[in-house]
Design an enzyme around this catalytic site. Structure first.
Site, short mmCIF file in Angstrom:
data_model
loop_
_atom_site.label_atom_id
_atom_site.label_comp_id
_atom_site.label_asym_id
_atom_site.label_seq_id
_atom_site.Cartn_x
_atom_site.Cartn_y
_atom_site.Cartn_z
N CYS A 113 35.42 45.95 38.21
CA CYS A 113 35.99 46.10 39.39
C CYS A 113 35.41 45.67 40.72
O CYS A 113 36.02 45.41 41.61
CB CYS A 113 36.60 47.68 39.62
SG CYS A 113 35.37 48.90 39.77
N ASP A 114 34.12 46.06 40.71
CA ASP A 114 33.13 45.51 41.79
C ASP A 114 33.67 43.89 42.44
O ASP A 114 33.43 43.91 43.42
CB ASP A 114 31.81 45.46 41.64
CG ASP A 114 31.29 46.83 40.84
OD1 ASP A 114 31.95 47.16 40.25
OD2 ASP A 114 30.06 47.05 41.01
#
Length: 250
Positions: A113-114
């Protein structure tokens, strides 16, 4: 120290790329913005205005956000030439493999998700800078592919990566990381800031931003901070500043 020593800005310091991407956004808010713009320009020159060495890894594209933003001041095509060359190559790629965090071949896709903070705002800036919506279309396609993979529509939160699909916290809740969702919400804020206002898919990003923000707001603790585990704050009770900073920024 780095701001005072531009010669220290080595090409290998790619773990700091999100810092430089953020610095360009915050510089205009400073009473002395030229200090920060000069540091960004010095870093770009030291790196020959290049992205990170792995190219397709989203982390190594984050620094190009600062290049696009500084180019709006410098009007120097050198600052974005390498980024646009890379994004042109990406726009011609199918990106049709199934997402799997454990497969090295998907390092070129956004399987954690980063990544939604690192690459999408750069692609939105490329579209704004050039008027070429291919970059926005690429960002849009890959964003929603990752969202289909990592977003839990019931919780309105993102898993960090596929390793967290099954584990549960001590209270039985799903595992959603504060800073991970902070990366996403801050990435959404930046995409919406840079994406052309009339882009056809923009309303979809606005809806996601509102859904996530509404959910995240309910998870803030009475002291103003969020905790490492958003759904089980007691598991790591110490205030978590990085996620809190991202949510506040967003």
């Amino acid at each position: 120290w780095q701001l005072a020593n531009p010669s220290s800005h080595k090409l290998w310091e790619w773990h700091q790329a999100p810092f430089w991407a953020s610095l360009a956004a915050f510089a205009p808010l400073s009473a002395t913005p030229e200090k920060y713009f000069s540091a960004i320009a010095a870093t770009g020159e030291a790196n020959a205005w290049n992205h990170g060495p792995s190219r397709f890894h989203a982390d190594d594209q984050a620094i190009t956000q600062s290049y696009f933003l500084i180019n709006e001041r410098l009007k120097d095509p050198r600052t974005v030439a390498a980024a646009l060359k890379l994004f042109d190559e990406m726009a011609a790629m199918p990106f049709d493999e199934p997402l799997d965090f454990d497969q090295k071949k998907t390092a070129r896709e956004w399987v954690w998700c980063d990544a939604l903070f690192m690459s999408p705002p750069a692609l939105a800036l490329a579209a704004r800078s050039t008027g070429d919506l291919r970059y926005a279309d690429l960002m849009n396609r890959l964003w929603w592919k990752t969202t289909d993979y990592l977003y839990d529509p019931q919780e309105r939160l993102y898993y960090r990566d596929s390793r967290y699909f099954s584990p549960r916290e001590a209270n039985g809740a799903k595992v959603f990381w504060s800073r991970g969702n902070g990366w996403v919400l801050a990435g959404l804020a930046r995409v919406l800031e840079f994406l052309p206002r009339d882009y056809k898919e923009r309303p979809r990003f606005v809806r996601l931003f509102k859904d996530m923000a509404e959910r995240v707001a309910t998870l803030q603790r009475p002291d103003g901070y969020w905790r490492v585990s958003l759904l089980d704050p007691a598991s790591y009770p110490i205030p978590e500043t990085s996620g809190t900073g991202f949510f506040t920024y967003a």
